[in-house]
Design an enzyme around this catalytic site. Sequence first.
Site, PDB file in Angstrom:
ATOM      1  CD  GLU A 226       4.933 -46.491  78.547  1.00  0.00           C
ATOM      2  OE1 GLU A 226       5.809 -47.018  77.822  1.00  0.00           O
ATOM      3  OE2 GLU A 226       5.024 -46.417  79.778  1.00  0.00           O
ATOM      4  CD  GLU A 342       2.697 -48.349  82.434  1.00  0.00           C
ATOM      5  OE1 GLU A 342       3.942 -48.529  82.561  1.00  0.00           O
ATOM      6  OE2 GLU A 342       2.076 -48.588  81.391  1.00  0.00           O
TER       7      GLU A 342
END
Length: 423
Positions: A226, A342
């Site tokens: 991320e 995710e």
Amino acid sequence: MSVKKLFYNSSSNSLLGCFIALLLVSLYPQIGQCHHNSSLAASSMFHQDHGFVRTKGTSFMVDGKPLYLNGFNAYWLMTMASQPSCDKGKVTDTFEEASRLKMNVVRTWAFSDGTSYKPLQSSPASYNEDTFKGLDFVISEAKRNGLYLILSLVNNYPDYGGRKQYVQWARDQGQYLQSDDDFYTNPLTKDFYKNHVKAVLTRINSITGVAYKDDPTILAWELINEPRCESDLSGKTLQDWIAEMARHVKSIDSNHLLEVGLEGYYGESVPDRKQYNPGYQVGTDFISNSQIPEVDFTTIHIYADQWLPDSSEQTLLEFVHRWIQSHIQDSATIGKPLVLAEFGKSSKASGYNVGQRDAYFNRLYNTIYACARSGGPCGGGIFWQLMAQGMDSYKDGYEVVLAECPSTAAVIAQQSHKLATIR
């Protein structure tokens, strides 16, 4: 009406739910059992060796055949594998459970930096051999259970060290850095990162004797979990870093696929796409970042409940639909596969129950399947996150413990079966 649809139209504690639970346990009798001799159990399993996963247009391919991914995140694997045998067995138990449900991919950390517990890299280029052996074990157990791995190389966040630790290491050597965002531009932090990449990719597995860069059990490397650089919303800082580090990875390892670790936020390269963001930017640019030649496939993460707090369930579902569909369209245009890397449903949300999570997983799985079956770029989904029993200290609300949630296990198994039927 199918049994599946009947179940989703009833409460999580219905008789039918119990029936499905009993059915699943009969199919997978070892779910929930404690294997004190986990390594021995795993060693009896055999899976044919396969080639490296490749991409062909918007599809994943292995040995000339399409590959569709259904799996889970488990960031804790290396840490647990470097613990005493009673904890190490949780890795094997988890992989065996996943294999029985025909899951085929795991995303996990190949980093643990500095002050984190039992770090992999205690200081720049200084490695804890016991922790590295834990990662060796994770890879060897994945192979035994027929699972591919996506290994992430550093964290955006301070958990397990991350960018913050790299910046502190540079400060300790006399560098003046203003913020953690300098991780992306400072020559010393970039060298630290490149050295870590080389150390991991060239590691010889102490169990298998195979260098990581030569092991087809590893599906892909991930540059960073991320990435965000909110001090430069133009996206240039991250674009330059991704391009440089992607070239570095490929210069060492041309066998494996590479992805960035993106959540999917749109940036300045195509301003009209920013309408699909949850109201803000983080310095990434899904379009331009994904177009870098060395990047082999695109990823998105989905946490609508976190990104749009205090929104109604309907608003969240509408956002999720737009988020996925826009990235499917863009991945098709870019010409690379897309993975939902995710997603999850938090038990900490108001009104949560397992049936609600099952329905949400089923909704996303149906979207993935429909796209894959029609020849679209969506190559699979990896939920956050799978845990073994007895890991309460690791729980974050999104955890799935298969032995405790047979209805969720049934949803996952059904997705594995559906993806396997695509020709």
